[in-house]
Scaffold this active site. Structure first.
Site, short mmCIF file in Angstrom:
data_model
loop_
_atom_site.label_atom_id
_atom_site.label_comp_id
_atom_site.label_asym_id
_atom_site.label_seq_id
_atom_site.Cartn_x
_atom_site.Cartn_y
_atom_site.Cartn_z
N ALA A 164 24.80 37.77 56.70
CA ALA A 164 25.98 38.49 56.24
C ALA A 164 26.85 37.51 55.45
O ALA A 164 26.38 36.43 55.08
CB ALA A 164 26.73 39.07 57.41
N THR A 165 28.12 37.89 55.21
CA THR A 165 29.01 37.03 54.43
C THR A 165 29.04 35.60 54.97
O THR A 165 29.29 35.40 56.14
CB THR A 165 30.44 37.61 54.48
OG1 THR A 165 30.36 39.01 54.29
CG2 THR A 165 31.29 37.00 53.39
N GLN A 166 28.75 34.65 54.10
CA GLN A 166 28.78 33.25 54.50
C GLN A 166 30.04 32.55 54.03
O GLN A 166 30.44 31.53 54.58
CB GLN A 166 27.57 32.52 53.93
CG GLN A 166 26.26 33.07 54.40
CD GLN A 166 26.02 32.78 55.86
OE1 GLN A 166 26.02 31.66 56.31
NE2 GLN A 166 25.83 33.85 56.63
N SER A 167 30.65 33.10 53.00
CA SER A 167 31.89 32.52 52.48
C SER A 167 32.58 33.58 51.63
O SER A 167 31.92 34.47 51.12
CB SER A 167 31.56 31.30 51.62
OG SER A 167 30.76 31.68 50.54
N TRP A 198 36.46 38.55 55.85
CA TRP A 198 36.97 37.19 55.62
C TRP A 198 38.45 37.20 55.25
O TRP A 198 38.82 36.85 54.13
CB TRP A 198 36.14 36.51 54.54
CG TRP A 198 35.93 35.07 54.83
CD1 TRP A 198 36.83 34.06 54.64
CD2 TRP A 198 34.75 34.46 55.37
NE1 TRP A 198 36.29 32.88 55.03
CE2 TRP A 198 35.01 33.08 55.49
CE3 TRP A 198 33.51 34.95 55.79
CZ2 TRP A 198 34.08 32.17 55.98
CZ3 TRP A 198 32.58 34.05 56.27
CH2 TRP A 198 32.88 32.68 56.38
#
Lengths: 273, 292
Positions: free
Chosen positions: A32-35, A151
């Site tokens: 999924a979203t890493q950054s 995030w």
């Protein structure tokens, strides 16, 4: 010639060498979203006698590029609360849609059922800043538990169920806390000490007037613009009070900047002296 | 066949030889027995009002609302079978939410009326459903302001290319009435339910098409009309429920909201006074005649 979709719009291997497509994840666990990609910087907020003031600049950065300069990051929900979003802008847009749906759903019940016959106005509904903050905390925490975090670091300002000023924060892991003044991102290091000078405790915050609180927050936005390279001199300012409801101004500009202090700063970049 | 009439009324989707759908006509009968609902479209907003007949003294006053919010700027009231109306509202909310999901902007009143008209019409086509036993009045105020689309970047040109025209007016108040057949029209004033005849007569007197009536006046007129429409069946008690929608600079800031208690009570007081006044006049006329 390689006609597979993976090769579309890519430099030719025979000219530029093999393309590094490791990020395409052809195998291995789901990622999924890493950054974050497009990001907003600090959000700051300060409580005062009869409300809360919040500010965030209108910039959405793409890495270090000032990509979008007209993105308001303070959004109002359920007529008595403001949410300020730091972090990923696409996640902010998702949350904005989600919370809009939520506030519309909550407004249904205030018109179809009433808790008391004395309750003449249905304007307040059931959703207030305190509810909204708790909801966001549960949402962000559950997303992090699914290894698919939103995030964002979020500030929620408004009035609680007894119509007192309310200010609290949640981060992308679902960590929630409250304080008379709050700041996300760089603001936590740069703006928070300034705001604490005026309102370290709830008692001190309860003595601040609206004008004082707005002045402090404007001063903090100036300091953030001086020191934070991902910031902008155009920003949004929101004030929530019981009397005036939510007032958001999305086209504030920093006034009376003075870069005189810059001359005294030594030891950065290519400077040799 | 003789014991059950002609048989043409036994199912939806069957016309009688003279081109009528009896099931739909029976649904209209269900509406004609319901409490009166009205809607008034005036120059700066829309008002909805309903005569809520009290079916039991054990019901909590002010509870069990009959006017529903569909989206921020949309309200619905209906006469007829209340469960059918509740389902109508559920469906309308789904349509409004779906529209927001697809187009990232609030649904227009005309679009909602069209969707719901289609939904009701579909319930006249199939054997396995019955038509809705309601006539619904849909009110909305489409924002006259520039509505932001989620994710848009920048504000775009203020005029010229980009689809903007100077001096063009957008949005405004809208009112639609949808019948069990699925037929819907836009109205200046709409009335349905038991007292619709006298309510329509009163609405016509207001000359709404001229666009003179203000929202505050319309609230008072709406209360009075419900009281007039109720006058014919004095036996049953009722509660007046009213909601309104103004533009962004009006009292509700473009939202559909219940009319505040103080304003509603004032409107009811005036309505009762107006009715008493009428009675006095009638009595006077009678007296005059006696003297003659």
């Amino acid at each position: 010639m390689d006609h597979r979709p993976q090769a579309w719009g890519r430099p030719r291997d025979d000219v530029y060498g093999a393309y590094d497509n490791s990020y395409l994840q052809s195998s291995g666990p789901k990622q999924a979203t890493q950054s974050p990609i497009v990001t907003g910087t600090s959000v700051i907020a300060l409580k005062f006698k009869d409300g809360v003031v919040m500010a965030a600049d209108n910039l959405a950065s793409y890495g270090s590029l000032a990509r979008f300069t007209d993105v308001p990051r303070l959004r109002s929900f359920a007529s008595t609360s403001v949410v300020g979003f730091g972090g990923d802008v696409s996640d902010m847009q998702y949350l904005n849609r989600h919370l809009t749906d939520l506030s519309i759903d909550e407004a249904y019940s205030s018109s179809t059922t009433t808790t008391s016959p004395q309750d003449s106005s249905s304007t307040t509904g059931t959703l207030n800043a305190a509810n909204l903050h708790k909801y966001l905390q549960k949402l962000l925490y559950s997303r992090r538990n699914n290894f698919d975090p939103l995030w964002n670091q979020v500030l929620v300002a408004g009035l609680d169920s007894s119509e007192r000023p309310f200010l609290a924060s949640v981060d992308m892991r679902g960590t929630a806390f409250t304080s008379p003044s709050l700041a996300t991102g760089f603001g936590a290091a740069l703006a928070q000490p300034i705001m604490r000078r005026y309102a370290e405790t709830e008692e001190q915050a309860a003595r601040l007037t609206r004008e004082e609180a707005v002045a402090v927050v404007k001063e903090c936005m100036k300091v953030l613009f001086y020191r934070d390279a991902r910031s902008l001199d155009r920003y949004s300012l929101a004030v929530v009070t019981k009397e005036g409801g939510v007032e958001i101004s999305e086209d504030e500009t920093l006034e009376k900047q003075s870069w005189a202090f810059a001359e005294r700063i030594k030891g950065y970049g290519t400077q040799t002296v | 066949m003789t014991s059950i009439g002609t048989g043409y009324d036994l199912a939806n989707s069957i016309f009688s030889p003279d081109g009528r759908n009896f099931q739909v006509e029976y649904a209209v009968k269900a509406v004609e027995n319901g409490g009166t609902s009205i809607g008034i479209r005036c120059k700066d907003g829309v008002v909805l009002a309903v005569e809520k007949v009290i079916t039991s003294k054990l019901l909590k006053p002010g509870a069990n609302k009959r006017i529903a919010t569909v989206d921020r700027h949309l309200g619905v009231v209906y006469s007829g079978m209340v469960p059918d109306g509740r389902h109508f509202v559920d469906r309308a909310r789904d349509e409004a939410r779906g529209w927001r999901e697809t187009f990232k902007t609030p649904i227009g009143t005309a679009d909602l009326a069209s969707r719901m008209g289609g939904y009701l019409q579909a319930h006249t086509l199939y054997q396995y459903v019955r038509p809705f036993g309601i006539t619904a009045i849909v009110a909305g105020y489409d924002s006259e302001l520039e509505t932001p689309v989620e994710g848009e970047v920048g504000k775009g040109p203020s005029v010229g290319a980009g689809g903007k025209v100077t001096g063009k007016k957008h949005g405004g108040p809208f009112l639609y009435m949808i019948e069990p057949s699925g037929l819907y029209w836009g109205y200046y004033g709409a009335a349905t339910g038991k007292g619709r005849q006298s309510a329509k007569a009163e609405l016509e007197k207001l000359d709404l098409a001229a666009g003179e009536l203000s929202l505050e006046q319309a609230v008072k007129e709406a209360a009075r009309i419900i009281y007039v429409a109720h006058d014919d069946n004095k036996d049953k008690e009722f509660e007046l429920e009213m909601s309104w929608i103004s533009g962004a600079d009006g009292p509700t800031k473009g939202r559909h909201e219940e009319v505040p208690k103080a304003i509603r009570e004032e409107a009811e007081r005036l309505a009762k006074k107006a009715l008493e006044g009428d009675d006095d006049e009638e009595e006077k006329k009678d007296d005059d005649k006696m003297e003659e």
